[in-house]
Design a protein around this motif. Structure first.
Motif, PDB file in Angstrom:
ATOM      1  N   LEU A  63       0.856  -1.179   0.000  1.00 31.79           N
ATOM      2  CA  LEU A  63       0.000   0.000   0.000  1.00 31.79           C
ATOM      3  C   LEU A  63       0.893   1.231   0.000  1.00 31.79           C
ATOM      4  O   LEU A  63       1.945   1.234   0.650  1.00 31.79           O
ATOM      5  N   LYS A  83       0.721   4.248 -11.778  1.00 29.14           N
ATOM      6  CA  LYS A  83      -0.427   3.607 -12.421  1.00 29.14           C
ATOM      7  C   LYS A  83      -0.198   3.312 -13.899  1.00 29.14           C
ATOM      8  O   LYS A  83      -0.928   2.522 -14.490  1.00 29.14           O
ATOM      9  N   THR A  90      -0.848  -2.269  -9.717  1.00 29.01           N
ATOM     10  CA  THR A  90      -1.772  -2.981  -8.829  1.00 29.01           C
ATOM     11  C   THR A  90      -1.578  -2.612  -7.357  1.00 29.01           C
ATOM     12  O   THR A  90      -2.376  -3.032  -6.520  1.00 29.01           O
ATOM     13  N   PRO A  92      -2.264  -0.512  -4.382  1.00 35.71           N
ATOM     14  CA  PRO A  92      -3.233   0.529  -4.056  1.00 35.71           C
ATOM     15  C   PRO A  92      -2.531   1.795  -3.564  1.00 35.71           C
ATOM     16  O   PRO A  92      -1.575   1.723  -2.789  1.00 35.71           O
ATOM     17  N   ASN A 114      -6.692   5.011  -5.764  1.00 28.26           N
ATOM     18  CA  ASN A 114      -7.680   4.106  -5.179  1.00 28.26           C
ATOM     19  C   ASN A 114      -8.558   4.784  -4.147  1.00 28.26           C
ATOM     20  O   ASN A 114      -9.670   4.334  -3.880  1.00 28.26           O
ATOM     21  N   TRP A 137      -7.846  -0.586   4.826  1.00 23.85           N
ATOM     22  CA  TRP A 137      -6.833  -1.131   3.929  1.00 23.85           C
ATOM     23  C   TRP A 137      -6.032  -2.279   4.535  1.00 23.85           C
ATOM     24  O   TRP A 137      -5.579  -3.158   3.810  1.00 23.85           O
ATOM     25  N   LEU A 143      -5.868  -7.281  -0.695  1.00 27.79           N
ATOM     26  CA  LEU A 143      -4.865  -6.654  -1.547  1.00 27.79           C
ATOM     27  C   LEU A 143      -4.160  -7.699  -2.393  1.00 27.79           C
ATOM     28  O   LEU A 143      -4.039  -8.858  -1.983  1.00 27.79           O
TER      29      LEU A 143
END
Length: 148
Positions: A63, A83, A90, A92, A114, A137, A143
């Protein structure tokens, strides 16, 4: 047989030392956090993510908590770079910024963020937002694996 939860690695990209310390302190008691890595600007974040410079042994984060107003490379540039990359997209990304302008929010979602959260000014509200990030999260969201 009990399956132990996955411990997560978070990359915090934050130039404000006081905000970074507050986020670290709030997340320090999390049973689901393996490690919190902090970088202070967009260039260091890029080096961390691509394991270059002084970050050759950096792990892939599960994350990313990203401020927008960063020195060297701003958060929007970094977000777009992440991104657009097949190996990183992938992961977040949660924007945590003082900006509540519609333009920043829209641009962030156009760049496939996200989640966009505005940093509250009040200390107790700031802690509440970080705890909400942790709860959602780290505890609730599924995830992707670290392999991307």
């Amino acid at each position: 047989m009990t399956i132990s939860p996955k411990l997560l690695k978070i990359l915090l990209v934050e130039d404000s030392k006081s905000d970074a310390v507050l986020i670290q302190e709030t997340l320090s008691s999390s049973r689901l956090l393996d490690e919190l890595y902090v970088v202070r600007d967009g260039v260091d974040a890029t080096n961390f993510l691509y394991q270059t410079g002084s970050y050759t042994n950096a792990p892939r984060p599960d994350l990313i908590l990203l401020d927008l107003n960063l020195p060297k490379k701003n958060g929007q540039e970094l977000l777009a770079e992440i991104k657009a990359d097949e190996n990183l997209k992938t992961i977040p990304v949660v924007i945590l910024s003082t900006s509540s302008t519609e333009a920043d929010i829209v641009k962030s979602y156009q760049n496939h963020v996200n989640c966009y959260l505005v940093k509250p000014v009040e200390l107790d509200q700031f802690v509440h937002v970080v705890e909400a990030i942790e709860h959602f999260w780290l505890a609730l969201a599924e995830l992707p694996s670290s392999q991307g």
